[in-house]
Design an enzyme around this catalytic site. Structure first.
Site, PDB file in Angstrom:
ATOM      1  N   SER A  81       0.849  -1.193   0.000  1.00 18.93           N
ATOM      2  CA  SER A  81       0.000   0.000   0.000  1.00 18.93           C
ATOM      3  C   SER A  81       0.882   1.240   0.000  1.00 18.93           C
ATOM      4  O   SER A  81       2.027   1.204   0.473  1.00 18.93           O
ATOM      5  CB  SER A  81      -0.887   0.011   1.250  1.00 18.93           C
ATOM      6  OG  SER A  81      -1.500   1.269   1.440  1.00 18.93           O
ATOM      7  N   TYR A 127      -2.501  -0.898  10.008  1.00 13.22           N
ATOM      8  CA  TYR A 127      -2.530  -1.226   8.582  1.00 13.22           C
ATOM      9  C   TYR A 127      -1.214  -0.823   7.924  1.00 13.22           C
ATOM     10  O   TYR A 127      -0.596  -1.618   7.192  1.00 13.22           O
ATOM     11  CB  TYR A 127      -3.705  -0.519   7.917  1.00 13.22           C
ATOM     12  CG  TYR A 127      -3.816  -0.776   6.435  1.00 13.22           C
ATOM     13  CD1 TYR A 127      -4.333  -1.972   5.955  1.00 13.22           C
ATOM     14  CD2 TYR A 127      -3.401   0.178   5.513  1.00 13.22           C
ATOM     15  CE1 TYR A 127      -4.432  -2.215   4.597  1.00 13.22           C
ATOM     16  CE2 TYR A 127      -3.496  -0.048   4.153  1.00 13.22           C
ATOM     17  CZ  TYR A 127      -4.015  -1.243   3.691  1.00 13.22           C
ATOM     18  OH  TYR A 127      -4.104  -1.482   2.345  1.00 13.22           O
TER      19      TYR A 127
END
Length: 268
Positions: A141, A154
């Site tokens: 990401s 995350y």
């Protein structure tokens, strides 16, 4: 790497980036096994892809479980007689202030985003070695490159996966294997459905098709990484490296709005 005839396993392959990538690879002559937890979604994806005359198979499995990981690889061996490419794409997210996120949700992100890909890669290595030209694709990401408020765990798991891939690439150098790391920005997928952060907060979304096309291009070029987001993302990454306090101030200016927009963001 030429994708024609390649045998591919894609986790999180029933929707979003995984499904778009499976479709793009199939169009280039690959044979693909898509993996996901929800059989209904897998069946729907396979039905769609088979209409294109694709060489596709689905495996309903939870990659956080050892027996399921082994079953995925056994299926690829049985259907395709091996594995050339493993795509670690499955992901989980729970946004919000750290103290409001349940331990079970934190553990789920660590399990799905980091531990499962590491263990699946470990178990896939003997299969990848057999083909003599194995490739591991880790979909991380943009948050792995610039930490975003309310996405602490995350970001940690995705950064961990990125560094895992970098270290493994160096470990495997000279052994006929390669590792590609992908850094998507916010993408229009089911995983983002519960996030209300939009372009006004710097979270414009690109299509899964565009991300998949970039990954395929990276595979064909034997790239080390694929970083999405263009010049704007590159400038943000540079600012985070050169003057992180300036980026702190930028996020501080939208902190209340960002918290409100992301507090319900959950896909576990």
């Amino acid at each position: 790497m030429d994708l024609k005839g390649k045998r591919v396993v894609v986790t999180g392959g029933s929707s979003g980036i995984g499904l778009a990538l499976a479709r793009a690879m199939l169009a280039r002559g690959a044979r693909v096994a898509i993996v996901g937890r929800r059989k209904v979604e897998l069946d729907r994806a396979v039905a769609e892809l088979k209409m294109l005359g694709a060489n596709i198979v689905a495996v309903a499995a939870d990659i956080t479980r050892g027996p399921d990981r082994q079953r995925v690889l056994a299926c690829a061996e049985a259907k395709f007689d091996g594995v050339d490419i493993l795509v670690n794409n499955a992901g989980a997210v729970r946004a919000g202030r750290l103290e409001t996120i349940a331990e079970s949700e934190i553990r789920a992100m660590v399990e799905v985003n980091l531990l499962a890909p590491i263990l699946l890669t470990r178990e896939a290595l003997p299969h990848l070695r057999k083909c003599g030209h194995g490739l591991i694709v880790n979909v991380t990401s943009a948050a792995a490159l610039t930490g975003v408020p309310f996405y602490g765990t995350y970001a940690a798991t995705k950064a961990g996966l990125a560094r895992f891939g970098e270290a493994l690439r160096r470990e495997l150098k000279g052994e006929g294997m390669h590792v590609l790391t992908v850094y998507p920005v916010a993408t229009d997928t089911p995983m983002m459905a519960t996030s209300r952060a939009g372009e006004d907060l710097g979270f414009g979304r690109e299509s899964a098709i565009d991300v998949a096309a970039a990954i395929v291009e990276g595979i064909q070029a034997d790239s080390l990484e694929v970083v999405r987001g263009g010049d704007a993302r590159a400038k943000l990454i540079g600012l985070n490296r050169e003057n992180p306090l300036a980026l702190d101030e930028r996020f501080f200016a939208i902190k209340a709005e960002l918290e409100a927009a992301t507090r319900e963001h959950k896909a576990l």
